[in-house]
Structure formats: C-alpha cells, structure tokens
Design a protein around this motif. Sequence first.
Motif, PDB file in Angstrom:
ATOM      1  N   ILE A  83       0.861  -1.187   0.000  1.00  0.00           N
ATOM      2  CA  ILE A  83       0.000   0.000   0.000  1.00  0.00           C
ATOM      3  C   ILE A  83       0.896   1.235   0.000  1.00  0.00           C
ATOM      4  N   GLN A  84       0.584   2.183  -0.854  1.00  0.00           N
ATOM      5  CA  GLN A  84       1.418   3.379  -0.983  1.00  0.00           C
ATOM      6  C   GLN A  84       1.103   4.375   0.139  1.00  0.00           C
ATOM      7  N   ASP A  85       1.569   4.013   1.320  1.00  0.00           N
ATOM      8  CA  ASP A  85       1.372   4.874   2.481  1.00  0.00           C
ATOM      9  C   ASP A  85       2.485   4.559   3.468  1.00  0.00           C
ATOM     10  N   ARG A  86       3.033   5.591   4.098  1.00  0.00           N
ATOM     11  CA  ARG A  86       4.206   5.380   4.962  1.00  0.00           C
ATOM     12  C   ARG A  86       3.912   4.460   6.143  1.00  0.00           C
ATOM     13  N   ALA A  87       2.649   4.407   6.575  1.00  0.00           N
ATOM     14  CA  ALA A  87       2.281   3.545   7.696  1.00  0.00           C
ATOM     15  C   ALA A  87       2.453   2.065   7.345  1.00  0.00           C
ATOM     16  N   GLU A 134       4.896   0.872   5.238  1.00  0.00           N
ATOM     17  CA  GLU A 134       6.243   0.667   4.715  1.00  0.00           C
ATOM     18  C   GLU A 134       6.802  -0.717   5.063  1.00  0.00           C
ATOM     19  N   ARG A 142      -3.338   4.048  -3.016  1.00  0.00           N
ATOM     20  CA  ARG A 142      -3.148   4.713  -1.734  1.00  0.00           C
ATOM     21  C   ARG A 142      -4.200   4.220  -0.747  1.00  0.00           C
ATOM     22  N   LEU A 143      -3.998   4.559   0.514  1.00  0.00           N
ATOM     23  CA  LEU A 143      -4.845   4.053   1.592  1.00  0.00           C
ATOM     24  C   LEU A 143      -6.313   4.377   1.365  1.00  0.00           C
ATOM     25  N   LYS A 144      -6.602   5.586   0.865  1.00  0.00           N
ATOM     26  CA  LYS A 144      -7.990   5.981   0.622  1.00  0.00           C
ATOM     27  C   LYS A 144      -8.652   5.081  -0.422  1.00  0.00           C
ATOM     28  N   GLU A 145      -7.861   4.631  -1.389  1.00  0.00           N
ATOM     29  CA  GLU A 145      -8.399   3.771  -2.438  1.00  0.00           C
ATOM     30  C   GLU A 145      -8.646   2.353  -1.916  1.00  0.00           C
ATOM     31  N   ILE A 190     -11.423   8.584   5.695  1.00  0.00           N
ATOM     32  CA  ILE A 190     -10.011   8.668   6.072  1.00  0.00           C
ATOM     33  C   ILE A 190      -9.514  10.085   5.854  1.00  0.00           C
ATOM     34  N   PHE A 246      -6.070  12.709   6.278  1.00  0.00           N
ATOM     35  CA  PHE A 246      -4.627  12.801   6.446  1.00  0.00           C
ATOM     36  C   PHE A 246      -4.284  14.170   7.034  1.00  0.00           C
TER      37      PHE A 246
END
Length: 405
Positions: A256-260, A262, A286-289, A296, A298
């Motif tokens: 998932i393209q989100d730093r959380a 990683e 991304r997380l929203k998707e 959600i 940010f």
Amino acid sequence: MKKAYLLDLKNDHFEKVANFIYPFYEENPLDFLFIAPSGFYAKQVAEKIALKTNKTINRNAFMVINQYITELLKFYEPDAIILDRDFLKVYLEHEIIGLIESEKKDEEFSQYLNVISNSQKSVEYLLEIFEKKWEISRVQDEKVVSASEEYKILNDSISVDSHLYKLYNKLEKSLEDVLSTKFDMSIKYQRNYDPVSVYKWFYEIFPEILRNEGKKYLGKRVIISGFFDISPIINKTLKVLFELFEEVHFITWFEIQDRAFEPIRKIHNFLKDEGFVFDNWHTNGRLKEVYDDAQIYFVPMNNEITEIEYVSKDIKRKLINEDLSPDDFGIVVPNTSVARLVSDYLEEIKVPNRLKNDIPLAESQMVLILLQPIKTLVKGCEVEDLLAMVEGGYGGNTELTIDEI
C-alpha cells in the motif's frame, strides 16, 4: 519451492488465510505446520479451520514462531533453562537497585539509577530498549539491523557518552554472566537461554544438529502468515527456517502506498531476496483507495510527538463535545514504544485508556476473581482467601467494609 501469496488488507483476512491453508491441512493434519507471529493470530486461523472441519483439530499444527523454536530447543536440550521476559524485567529491576549502591562514587549516574528504580514506567521503557539493544548485539549483522528502521534508529540514537549506554553495558555484562555462556556454546549441558539466544541457537546450532541426524528437512511444508514487521532476530531465523522445509508458503499483504505500511514493502523485498516466487503480484493504490468505504483523513505532522499530542487532544475534545466514551476509540501505532508514549500522554491529559495486553492474563483482576473459589478450595479455606471471596462478591452484597468484616 518458495511461494508468496498477497492478500488485500480487509476484514475477511483470517477467512481468506483459512481458505488457502485448509486443503493442505486436510491432506495430513499430523504433518501440517502453520506459523504466526502471535498467539492471537494463530488462534484466529485455527478457529476458522476448526469450523471448516467441524471436528477437533490438531492444535499443535498452529504455532507462534517463538513457541515453535523454543519447543525444538527443549526437545534437543531438555535440561536447558529458558529465561522469559518476566524474568528479564525482575532481573533488570534487581540489578539497577544493586548498581545504585555500587556506583555511589559517580553521583550523577547513581542519581539517574535512583530515578529509574522509583518509576515503574521507566523500568518498562528500559526493558524495551534493553531487549532491542540486546537483540542487536546478539545478531551482530549490520545489514540485517539496518533493514529494520525501528532498530536502526534505536541503535544510532543512543550516545556512547550517555547514562543509558553506560547502564546498558553494565546490564549486558551481568546478564551474560547469568546465561553462563557468552553464546560461544562452550557449555554442553544445562545451558541458560534468554528469548534472543533461543533464536540464535536455532539459526546457528540447529542446522548442524539436523545434518548430524542425516536429515535435510524438518518436514514437507510450512505455511507462514501474519508478519507485518520482521525484527533482526526473526529475519535470521526465517532465513534458516525457509531452508528446512521442502515447501514454504508465505502469506502477506499487497503493498500500500502509504508510509504507515512501509514494513509490508520491506517484507516483499526480504522475500524476493530469499528467492520467493510471488503468486499474485500487484501494488494497491493509496490508503484511501484501499478503504474506499471508510472516512479517512490525512493530517501532516512535523514529528511523532506533535502527532501524539494532536491525536490525544482530538480524542479528549470529542469526549467532551460529543456523546462518546473512551471505549469508542481505538489507536493503532507502529510499535509498543509509541503505544506507551500515547498512553502516557492520554493519562497526562486525564483521558482513561489502556494498552492492549498490558496486563498478563494471569494477573488480570477479573481472572483472579473467577479463580478465587478454586484457589480457596485447594488451599483449604485460609482466612485471606475467604476474605478475598467476600471482597470479590461471592458472599452477596454487603454494606460492611473488609476491615469491618
């Protein structure tokens, strides 16, 4: 054969894992092994399999990784003594108290020790730091340590001139003496092991034991799932474990393209380096998707402390202004260190909270109350146990206090 399988980050995760492993389990329940990072995860999957089979399952087939490695050690070294985390905590507390006296000449350091010894939370923080630093020193592999951001930051952040570093060195030497062997395996019988050296025994000593028995594999197949982050010692352990089974199936999540998230990308890289073939490779958005049916938001933050303060104060604001209770909130953080910081700040601003699993089940007040009648019966109804039963409500409602009784 090494294969990796990716699942969406959804609520039906355990159901999907169970669906995947069920044919393997049905093939031969007695020659099946599922390994997870925690008891909760292993239990969830085992219960899903039990529902599918509609009969008693082989519980020994579903194991936590540290439990599996420890049982292997006990099989080959039945006289070994395993020192658990509770021992380490008591040991550290005892050693710190002893150092206060022996380090009196260093007034500043002695005062530092005195402050720590009088704070239960400080001891908890120290234990967590000690465990990670101890693990780093046992692994002795800079590349593996660097692969874990949390461990790398910890290792780089402790100054060699600090009181913390001085304390760690003293505790490390003392614990090595307790363990009898400084991990050179010079002692052949009745060795002492801490949780980290149990893993080290597995990846350094056990492969040779297996070869001496004329065996190449521990079994036909192992299925591994649930790992969101891989510490340095688990990294080394998994690398050896992968080679001891004919088939290795590793279940993880889509990136998932989100730093959380990683750590998921790092797990993918780890599996690629170990020669795994990915069964269904693609990267989620991304997380929203990913959570398109959830709200959600940010909020950019400068640092972790600012983030903790913002979240904590926002929760307090909602508790005051909206019809909500503390039970309505859940806070998910990357590790226990951050969890304790959040909990401490919530306490500071008078918001009721508790850390998940912060109280061992055996020490839970409710469990103690439920077990009190059995304890009273076994011990022969001693006065303190009878009073505990009254206080626990087994004697019915009474207006008398315990002192009056």
